[in-house]
Scaffold this motif. Structure first.
Motif, short mmCIF file in Angstrom:
data_model
loop_
_atom_site.label_atom_id
_atom_site.label_comp_id
_atom_site.label_asym_id
_atom_site.label_seq_id
_atom_site.Cartn_x
_atom_site.Cartn_y
_atom_site.Cartn_z
N GLN B 6 -8.41 0.18 -1.44
CA GLN B 6 -7.74 -1.08 -1.73
C GLN B 6 -7.38 -1.78 -0.43
O GLN B 6 -6.90 -1.14 0.51
CB GLN B 6 -6.45 -0.83 -2.52
N THR B 7 -7.59 -3.09 -0.42
CA THR B 7 -7.15 -3.91 0.71
C THR B 7 -6.58 -5.22 0.19
O THR B 7 -7.05 -5.73 -0.85
CB THR B 7 -8.31 -4.23 1.69
N PRO B 8 -5.56 -5.78 0.85
CA PRO B 8 -4.82 -5.16 1.96
C PRO B 8 -3.85 -4.11 1.45
O PRO B 8 -3.52 -4.08 0.26
CB PRO B 8 -4.08 -6.36 2.54
N ARG B 9 -3.35 -3.25 2.30
CA ARG B 9 -2.33 -2.28 1.91
C ARG B 9 -0.98 -2.97 1.77
O ARG B 9 -0.19 -2.63 0.89
CB ARG B 9 -2.22 -1.17 2.94
N GLU B 103 -9.85 11.70 -16.37
CA GLU B 103 -9.09 11.64 -15.12
C GLU B 103 -9.28 10.31 -14.44
O GLU B 103 -10.40 9.80 -14.33
CB GLU B 103 -9.56 12.76 -14.19
N LEU B 104 -8.17 9.74 -13.95
CA LEU B 104 -8.21 8.51 -13.16
C LEU B 104 -8.12 8.86 -11.68
O LEU B 104 -7.36 9.73 -11.28
CB LEU B 104 -7.05 7.59 -13.52
N PHE B 105 -8.89 8.15 -10.87
CA PHE B 105 -8.84 8.26 -9.42
C PHE B 105 -8.20 6.98 -8.91
O PHE B 105 -8.68 5.88 -9.18
CB PHE B 105 -10.24 8.42 -8.84
N PHE B 106 -7.10 7.14 -8.16
CA PHE B 106 -6.32 5.99 -7.72
C PHE B 106 -6.56 5.66 -6.26
O PHE B 106 -6.76 6.56 -5.42
CB PHE B 106 -4.82 6.27 -7.89
N GLY B 107 -6.52 4.34 -5.95
CA GLY B 107 -6.42 3.91 -4.58
C GLY B 107 -5.01 4.08 -4.08
O GLY B 107 -4.10 4.47 -4.82
N GLU B 108 -4.78 3.74 -2.81
CA GLU B 108 -3.46 3.94 -2.22
C GLU B 108 -2.50 2.80 -2.53
O GLU B 108 -1.32 2.89 -2.21
CB GLU B 108 -3.60 4.14 -0.71
N GLY B 109 -3.00 1.73 -3.13
CA GLY B 109 -2.11 0.67 -3.55
C GLY B 109 -2.07 -0.50 -2.58
O GLY B 109 -2.36 -0.36 -1.39
N SER B 110 -1.72 -1.66 -3.13
CA SER B 110 -1.47 -2.86 -2.33
C SER B 110 -0.06 -3.32 -2.63
O SER B 110 0.25 -3.63 -3.78
CB SER B 110 -2.46 -3.98 -2.70
N ARG B 111 0.77 -3.35 -1.60
CA ARG B 111 2.16 -3.78 -1.82
C ARG B 111 2.27 -5.25 -1.48
O ARG B 111 2.07 -5.64 -0.33
CB ARG B 111 3.12 -2.95 -0.96
N LEU B 112 2.56 -6.06 -2.47
CA LEU B 112 2.62 -7.51 -2.33
C LEU B 112 4.07 -7.97 -2.35
O LEU B 112 4.83 -7.59 -3.23
CB LEU B 112 1.85 -8.18 -3.47
N THR B 113 4.42 -8.79 -1.36
CA THR B 113 5.74 -9.43 -1.32
C THR B 113 5.54 -10.93 -1.25
O THR B 113 4.83 -11.42 -0.37
CB THR B 113 6.55 -8.97 -0.10
N VAL B 114 6.11 -11.64 -2.21
CA VAL B 114 6.00 -13.10 -2.25
C VAL B 114 7.37 -13.68 -1.94
O VAL B 114 8.35 -13.41 -2.64
CB VAL B 114 5.50 -13.59 -3.61
#
Lengths: 111, 115
Positions: B6-9, B103-114
């Motif tokens: 995932q991008t961006p982190r 089974e689900l394989f997850f990305g590391e996530g994208s943390r969004l701040t608005v």
């Protein structure tokens, strides 16, 4: 829709056992899962149990399933600092195409 | 080790901006998902796809949109970001077929701040 309930927080001393509980609603779920989320990371599958089983053991992890009460638990033996994380239980629905997650249980291991 | 990225982190943007969160997997999985994770840790399914040109809305209503033009790519777009969109967004994938453990394989996530 599906509803999965979990308690929120557990602290445990290193070396002790920890038990995390979960209740679910869909009795037709084929599989039930435990996922682990470490800080700043995505979820990772820890273990799963087929719905016609009562217990599954995988090294330090023991999963117990009480189908009558729709209750799932995860026991971690000899808890280590690396076990500090958020743990989610999940149930499958729509033929395993989707997972419903509980709210998560934060486990903090005290050295 | 899961091959889903995932991008961006992390992303901090102003209100009204258009943003796209990228998700790519190299495992050839047919099924892909977007979850929104609120500060209380709970995950909500907002979009999913069972294959190319297939997209569906999830259990939680979202103002975002998704597309699935290629198997490996499942981007999520917000046309006009608002502070209420501030959250962690997790992408996941799973093999196709109705059998197996799902089974689900997850990305590391994208943390969004608005702002």
């Amino acid at each position: 829709g599906e509803d999965v309930e979990q308690s929120l927080f557990l602290s445990v001393r290193e070396g002790d056992s920890s038990v995390i509980n979960c209740t679910y609603t869909d009795s037709s779920s084929t599989y039930l899962y435990w996922y682990k989320q470490e800080p700043g990371a995505g979820l990772q599958l820890l273990t799963y149990i087929f719905s016609n089983m009562d217990m599954k053991q995988d090294q330090r992890l023991t999963v117990l399933l009480n189908k009558k009460d729709k209750h799932l638990s995860l026991r971690i033996a000899d808890t280590q600092t690396g076990d500090s994380a958020i743990y989610f239980c999940a149930e499958s629905y729509y033929g395993n195409n989707r997972l419903a997650f509980g709210k998560g249980n934060q486990v903090v291991v005290i050295p | 080790e899961a091959d889903i990225y995932q991008t961006p982190r992390y992303l901090v943007i102003g209100t009204g901006k258009k943003i796209t969160l990228e998700c790519s997997q190299t495992m050839g999985h047919d099924k892909m998902y977007w979850y929104q994770q609120d500060p209380g840790m709970e995950l909500h399914l907002i979009h999913y796809s069972y294959g190319v040109n297939s997209t569906e809305k999830g259990d939680l209503s979202s103002e975002s949109t998704v597309s699935r033009i290629r198997t490996e790519h499942f981007p999520l777009t917000l046309e006009s970001a608002r502070p209420s969109h501030t959250s962690q967004y997790l992408c996941a994938s799973a093999p196709g077929g109705s059998g197996g453990a799902g089974e689900l394989f997850f990305g590391e996530g994208s943390r969004l701040t608005v702002l």
